[in-house]
Design a protein around this motif. Structure first.
Motif, PDB file in Angstrom:
ATOM      1  N   ARG A   1       0.798  -1.222   0.000  1.00  0.00           N
ATOM      2  CA  ARG A   1       0.000   0.000   0.000  1.00  0.00           C
ATOM      3  C   ARG A   1       0.835   1.278   0.000  1.00  0.00           C
ATOM      4  NH1 ARG A   1      -5.460  -1.230   0.425  1.00  0.00           N
ATOM      5  NH2 ARG A   1      -5.642   0.885  -0.379  1.00  0.00           N
ATOM      6  N   HIS A   2       2.109   1.139  -0.355  1.00  0.00           N
ATOM      7  CA  HIS A   2       2.946   2.342  -0.435  1.00  0.00           C
ATOM      8  C   HIS A   2       2.402   3.365  -1.430  1.00  0.00           C
ATOM      9  CE1 HIS A   2       6.454   4.809   0.138  1.00  0.00           C
ATOM     10  NE2 HIS A   2       6.762   4.751  -1.144  1.00  0.00           N
ATOM     11  N   PRO A   3       1.848   2.940  -2.570  1.00  0.00           N
ATOM     12  CA  PRO A   3       1.255   3.938  -3.478  1.00  0.00           C
ATOM     13  C   PRO A   3       0.147   4.758  -2.811  1.00  0.00           C
ATOM     14  CG  PRO A   3       1.576   1.877  -4.639  1.00  0.00           C
ATOM     15  CD  PRO A   3       1.851   1.590  -3.183  1.00  0.00           C
ATOM     16  N   THR A   4      -0.588   4.153  -1.898  1.00  0.00           N
ATOM     17  CA  THR A   4      -1.623   4.900  -1.175  1.00  0.00           C
ATOM     18  C   THR A   4      -0.986   5.936  -0.272  1.00  0.00           C
ATOM     19  OG1 THR A   4      -3.084   2.971  -1.217  1.00  0.00           O
ATOM     20  CG2 THR A   4      -3.614   4.706   0.359  1.00  0.00           C
ATOM     21  N   TYR A   5       0.136   5.588   0.347  1.00  0.00           N
ATOM     22  CA  TYR A   5       0.876   6.554   1.156  1.00  0.00           C
ATOM     23  C   TYR A   5       1.310   7.736   0.303  1.00  0.00           C
ATOM     24  CZ  TYR A   5       4.748   8.771   3.609  1.00  0.00           C
ATOM     25  OH  TYR A   5       5.585   9.708   4.180  1.00  0.00           O
ATOM     26  N   LEU A   6       1.873   7.454  -0.874  1.00  0.00           N
ATOM     27  CA  LEU A   6       2.345   8.524  -1.747  1.00  0.00           C
ATOM     28  C   LEU A   6       1.195   9.423  -2.189  1.00  0.00           C
ATOM     29  CD1 LEU A   6       4.885   6.564  -3.993  1.00  0.00           C
ATOM     30  CD2 LEU A   6       5.367   7.954  -1.976  1.00  0.00           C
ATOM     31  N   GLU A   7       0.048   8.809  -2.500  1.00  0.00           N
ATOM     32  CA  GLU A   7      -1.125   9.578  -2.895  1.00  0.00           C
ATOM     33  C   GLU A   7      -1.623  10.437  -1.732  1.00  0.00           C
ATOM     34  OE1 GLU A   7      -5.562   8.854  -4.863  1.00  0.00           O
ATOM     35  OE2 GLU A   7      -4.502   7.186  -3.908  1.00  0.00           O
ATOM     36  N   THR A   8      -1.576   9.863  -0.538  1.00  0.00           N
ATOM     37  CA  THR A   8      -1.996  10.597   0.656  1.00  0.00           C
ATOM     38  C   THR A   8      -1.084  11.787   0.899  1.00  0.00           C
ATOM     39  OG1 THR A   8      -2.926   8.603   1.680  1.00  0.00           O
ATOM     40  CG2 THR A   8      -2.342  10.411   3.151  1.00  0.00           C
ATOM     41  N   ARG A   9       0.210  11.569   0.810  1.00  0.00           N
ATOM     42  CA  ARG A   9       1.176  12.656   1.032  1.00  0.00           C
ATOM     43  C   ARG A   9       0.968  13.786   0.025  1.00  0.00           C
ATOM     44  NH1 ARG A   9       7.421  11.205   0.326  1.00  0.00           N
ATOM     45  NH2 ARG A   9       6.715  11.129  -1.850  1.00  0.00           N
ATOM     46  N   ALA A  10       0.804  13.435  -1.244  1.00  0.00           N
ATOM     47  CA  ALA A  10       0.614  14.441  -2.287  1.00  0.00           C
ATOM     48  C   ALA A  10      -0.681  15.214  -2.084  1.00  0.00           C
ATOM     49  CB  ALA A  10       0.628  13.783  -3.660  1.00  0.00           C
TER      50      ALA A  10
END
Length: 208
Positions: free
Chosen positions: A36-45
């Motif tokens: 779920r790292h892509p979800t983290y990146l989307e959340t950060r952005a």
């Protein structure tokens, strides 16, 4: 520092939280390579761009590259584990060790009980309590007469080290730029400088 107006959580963030009770933030969510790292990146952005106008949530310095910031837990995870996946506890913050989130977590020495003694930019209208003098220093607003609020301002400055020399110098430069644009309207000055960060300072000096 200024108030952060939070939006509703991302659907992907909520989905992960609901389907993974007890998930580990580092291992299951934010660590590169995890599912779920892509979800983290989307959340950060999303937090950085949509909620904070690409500014650090504590220092207001501009963040041009998402990789230069991280998601900070205003209430530290080891003290408040129940807020690990609380969207309103998440702030996009610069990676500098000398001020901001990392200073709060690693150098300020705060304890759980200290949280009542400094401001939360998600909850509090912090820009109403701070003032930037012409030297670029941050201090309690001159109209602030309540000693409790004055102390809270000072504690917030201390916890995030907002009087760091580099921040003071950068704020002083912005103030000098505002003065140099004296032939422009306040709205024109704001538009010219707003992408350089320190929005609350610019608003103070232009009344925009």
């Amino acid at each position: 520092m200024r108030k952060i107006n939070k939006d509703s959580p991302l659907a992907s963030f909520t989905d992960f939280k609901d389907k993974n009770p007890g998930a580990d933030w580092n291992i299951d969510f934010s660590k590169p390579g995890c599912a779920r790292h892509p979800t983290y990146l989307e959340t950060r952005a999303t937090i950085l761009i949509n909620e904070q106008d690409c500014l650090c949530g504590y220092s207001e310095i501009p963040i041009e590259d998402e990789r230069d910031c991280h998601i900070d837990h205003f209430r530290k995870r080891n003290m408040f584990p129940e807020h690990t996946f609380n969207w309103d506890n998440l702030v996009a913050a610069c990676n500098d060790e000398d001020f901001g989130a990392k200073y709060k977590d690693n150098k300020s020495g705060i304890q759980k009980t200290d949280y009542a003694r400094f401001f939360d930019p998600v909850v509090d209208s912090v820009q109403d309590y701070f003032y930037y003098n012409e030297r670029g220093e941050i201090e309690p607003h001159p109209t602030l007469s309540d000693p409790v609020l004055q102390a809270k301002v000072q504690k917030t400055i201390e916890v995030f080290n907002l009087q760091d020399k580099s921040l003071v110098n950068r704020r002083k430069t912005v103030i000098e730029q505002i003065k140099a644009y004296a032939d422009l309207t306040e709205e024109e000055i704001f538009k010219a400088l707003k992408f350089g960060g320190f929005i609350s300072l610019i608003q103070q000096y232009t009344s925009v």
